[in-house]
Write a protein that holds these residues in place. Structure first.
Motif, PDB file in Angstrom:
ATOM      1  N   TYR A 133      23.205  25.806  35.396  1.00  0.00           N
ATOM      2  CA  TYR A 133      24.598  25.713  35.865  1.00  0.00           C
ATOM      3  C   TYR A 133      24.805  24.342  36.489  1.00  0.00           C
ATOM      4  O   TYR A 133      24.025  23.907  37.349  1.00  0.00           O
ATOM      5  CB  TYR A 133      24.914  26.801  36.889  1.00  0.00           C
ATOM      6  N   GLU A 134      25.849  23.649  36.051  1.00  0.00           N
ATOM      7  CA  GLU A 134      26.181  22.321  36.556  1.00  0.00           C
ATOM      8  C   GLU A 134      27.325  22.420  37.570  1.00  0.00           C
ATOM      9  O   GLU A 134      28.432  22.846  37.226  1.00  0.00           O
ATOM     10  CB  GLU A 134      26.593  21.399  35.399  1.00  0.00           C
ATOM     11  N   PHE A 135      27.051  22.028  38.803  1.00  0.00           N
ATOM     12  CA  PHE A 135      28.075  22.027  39.847  1.00  0.00           C
ATOM     13  C   PHE A 135      28.800  20.682  39.859  1.00  0.00           C
ATOM     14  O   PHE A 135      28.267  19.662  39.411  1.00  0.00           O
ATOM     15  CB  PHE A 135      27.438  22.265  41.219  1.00  0.00           C
ATOM     16  N   THR A 136      29.989  20.694  40.394  1.00  0.00           N
ATOM     17  CA  THR A 136      30.684  19.423  40.603  1.00  0.00           C
ATOM     18  C   THR A 136      29.937  18.644  41.678  1.00  0.00           C
ATOM     19  O   THR A 136      29.383  19.215  42.619  1.00  0.00           O
ATOM     20  CB  THR A 136      32.129  19.675  41.045  1.00  0.00           C
ATOM     21  N   GLY A 137      29.888  17.358  41.534  1.00  0.00           N
ATOM     22  CA  GLY A 137      29.181  16.539  42.509  1.00  0.00           C
ATOM     23  C   GLY A 137      27.817  16.091  42.038  1.00  0.00           C
ATOM     24  O   GLY A 137      27.124  15.368  42.761  1.00  0.00           O
ATOM     25  N   GLY A 138      27.369  16.534  40.854  1.00  0.00           N
ATOM     26  CA  GLY A 138      26.109  16.033  40.319  1.00  0.00           C
ATOM     27  C   GLY A 138      24.940  16.974  40.391  1.00  0.00           C
ATOM     28  O   GLY A 138      23.873  16.692  39.834  1.00  0.00           O
ATOM     29  N   PHE A 139      25.072  18.130  41.080  1.00  0.00           N
ATOM     30  CA  PHE A 139      23.961  19.074  41.200  1.00  0.00           C
ATOM     31  C   PHE A 139      23.873  19.971  39.953  1.00  0.00           C
ATOM     32  O   PHE A 139      24.891  20.365  39.373  1.00  0.00           O
ATOM     33  CB  PHE A 139      24.115  19.959  42.433  1.00  0.00           C
TER      34      PHE A 139
END
Length: 231
Positions: A133-139
């Protein structure tokens, strides 16, 4: 939907070496039938597939019953199975890779002429699941499991006369995970953890009879830190 049929051959020098027992043998031959289907779902984001297959080697190398020091092309190996899988995105941020394989494998002649037994190191059930899962902000975070069912290591008819010994290698389940961070379009870090529960398992085995065998253990808990730079 699709249907395929293919043949192939396996020469005695498959490991780039010949021995006195097999140097005069022609190649082993096999044929495979496969019937399957593929589809794109969830607005073309996710690809799902399924297949039935049947593979048979009609002249497998076995010990020659009349000359035990050489091999003969007189055995058979058969595998029938099912494979299903999914790969793609459930949402724009959530990616998944999953699969399951069922194998019904049998051989005749590997242990002794005319004796039916398993194809060594072939698990009846195998499955895998990996999701990120790709979060906003680069994580980005991910986790998954790999499952290999019980495998039969081989067949022996010599240690106990008149009886067939079938040793088994136990199945196992391992858990992996990862976390990553992209600092910019050019640089990112990723930490992967493999077999996080430190499960002891065997990836392979070799067996000819109870007093001549060994197993190969899998790697234990492992951490890998990777840095990526795009120039």
């Amino acid at each position: 939907m699709y249907f395929s049929y293919g043949t192939s051959f396996n020469p005695s020098a498959e490991n780039l070496a010949l021995s006195a027992s097999n140097r005069a043998l022609p190649p082993e031959k096999d044929r495979t039938f496969e019937l399957g289907a593929k589809a794109q779902v969830l607005a073309q984001r996710l690809s799902v597939s399924g297949a039935l297959f049947d593979t048979e080697m009609i002249n497998a190398r076995i010990t020659d019953p009349l000359q035990p020091t050489v091999q003969a092309l007189a055995g058979t190996e058969k595998v029938k199975g099912l494979e299903i899988g999914a790969q793609g995105y459930l949402t724009q941020e959530w990616e998944i890779v999953a699969g399951y394989t069922y194998l019904d494998a049998h051989a005749v002649g590997l242990a002794a002429p005319g004796v039916e037994g398993p194809i060594p190191n072939t698990a009846r059930h195998q499955a895998n699941l990996w999701t990120t899962y790709e979060f906003t902000g680069g994580f980005e975070v991910g986790s998954g499991v790999n499952f290999i069912g019980e495998r039969q290591a081989g067949t022996d008819t010599q240690f106990i006369p008149g009886a067939v010994s079938v040793p088994r290698v136990p199945g196992y389940l391992t858990w992996d995970a990862m976390v990553g961070y992209r600092f910019s379009k050019m640089f990112s870090l990723q930490l992967n953890g493999l077999d996080l529960t430190d499960r002891f398992y065997f990836v392979n085995s070799y067996f000819t009879r109870p007093n001549e065998n060994h197993t190969v253990p899998g790697a234990g808990r492992t951490l890998l830190l990777t840095a990526r730079a795009d120039l």
